[in-house]
Design a protein around this motif. Structure first.
Motif: not given
Length: 202
Positions: A130-156
């Motif tokens: 169990h780990e906590v990541l404190i980061t920024h808006d864009y990296p969070i969007a990228w991690l969620v997009r990656h988890a959903l296996e969505s197209p790369p531009a979906r992070w926008l």
């Protein structure tokens, strides 16, 4: 089964110089209180001061967790869509953005997912982390997009409020699970939705 739980949050609200405001400090405190009952072993944060300060506040409620900087969590544009696929609403944002900068941003994004978006090495048995990541808006969007296996531009179009909580779970041999995204239930009404453009607030 090896399982990794990531509790990901954007830093608290900050002023134009990157210093947490009183609102940001209170948001971080409430985030720490929410996470306090979980078996957190590590808190990772971006190198930027607003994220580091948020992590320190959260860590006060998680005395057993280690706290460390992770360069991969830096505020970063992870992917710039090619011109012919650029969503019209974003064209101005990327106007003049250098190809070299775009390539560097994508490398950072790939390093981010390689380090954190995984259950971990095989052979760890039934270990859970169990780990906590404190980061920024864009990296969070990228991690969620990656988890959903969505197209790369979906992070926008994925935006996180300050100190909102996103939870991703990774299990060896299974697809990632988005347990929650941008949850603000630990924040009082006056502390919610900071970090969103006014047009995006409900």
């Amino acid at each position: 089964m090896t399982t990794r739980h990531l509790y990901i949050a954007r830093h608290g609200a900050a002023d134009p110089f990157g210093t947490l405001t009183e609102t940001g400090r209170r948001q971080a405190e409430l985030l720490g209180e929410r996470l306090a009952s979980l078996p957190i072993s590590a808190i990772w944060h971006s190198p930027l001061p607003r994220a580091a300060a948020t992590a320190r506040e959260v860590a006060r409620h998680l005395p057993a967790a280690t706290v460390a900087e992770a360069a991969e969590l830096i505020d970063n544009i992870p992917y710039v869509p090619p011109g012919d696929t650029m969503p019209p609403g974003w064209a101005g944002f990327f106007d003049g953005y250098a190809e070299a900068d775009a390539a560097a941003g994508r490398r950072t994004a790939d390093t981010l997912t390689e380090r954190f978006a995984t259950a971990g090495p095989a052979g760890q048995g039934t270990a859970e982390r169990h780990e906590v990541l404190i980061t920024h808006d864009y990296p969070i969007a990228w991690l969620v997009r990656h988890a959903l296996e969505s197209p790369p531009a979906r992070w926008l179009d994925l935006t996180s409020a300050n100190a909102a909580l996103t939870v991703l779970t990774y299990r060896a041999g299974a697809a990632p699970t988005v347990m929650m995204f941008n949850d603000m239930s630990h924040l009082s009404d006056d502390l919610r939705w900071t970090g969103f453009r006014p047009a995006l607030r409900p």
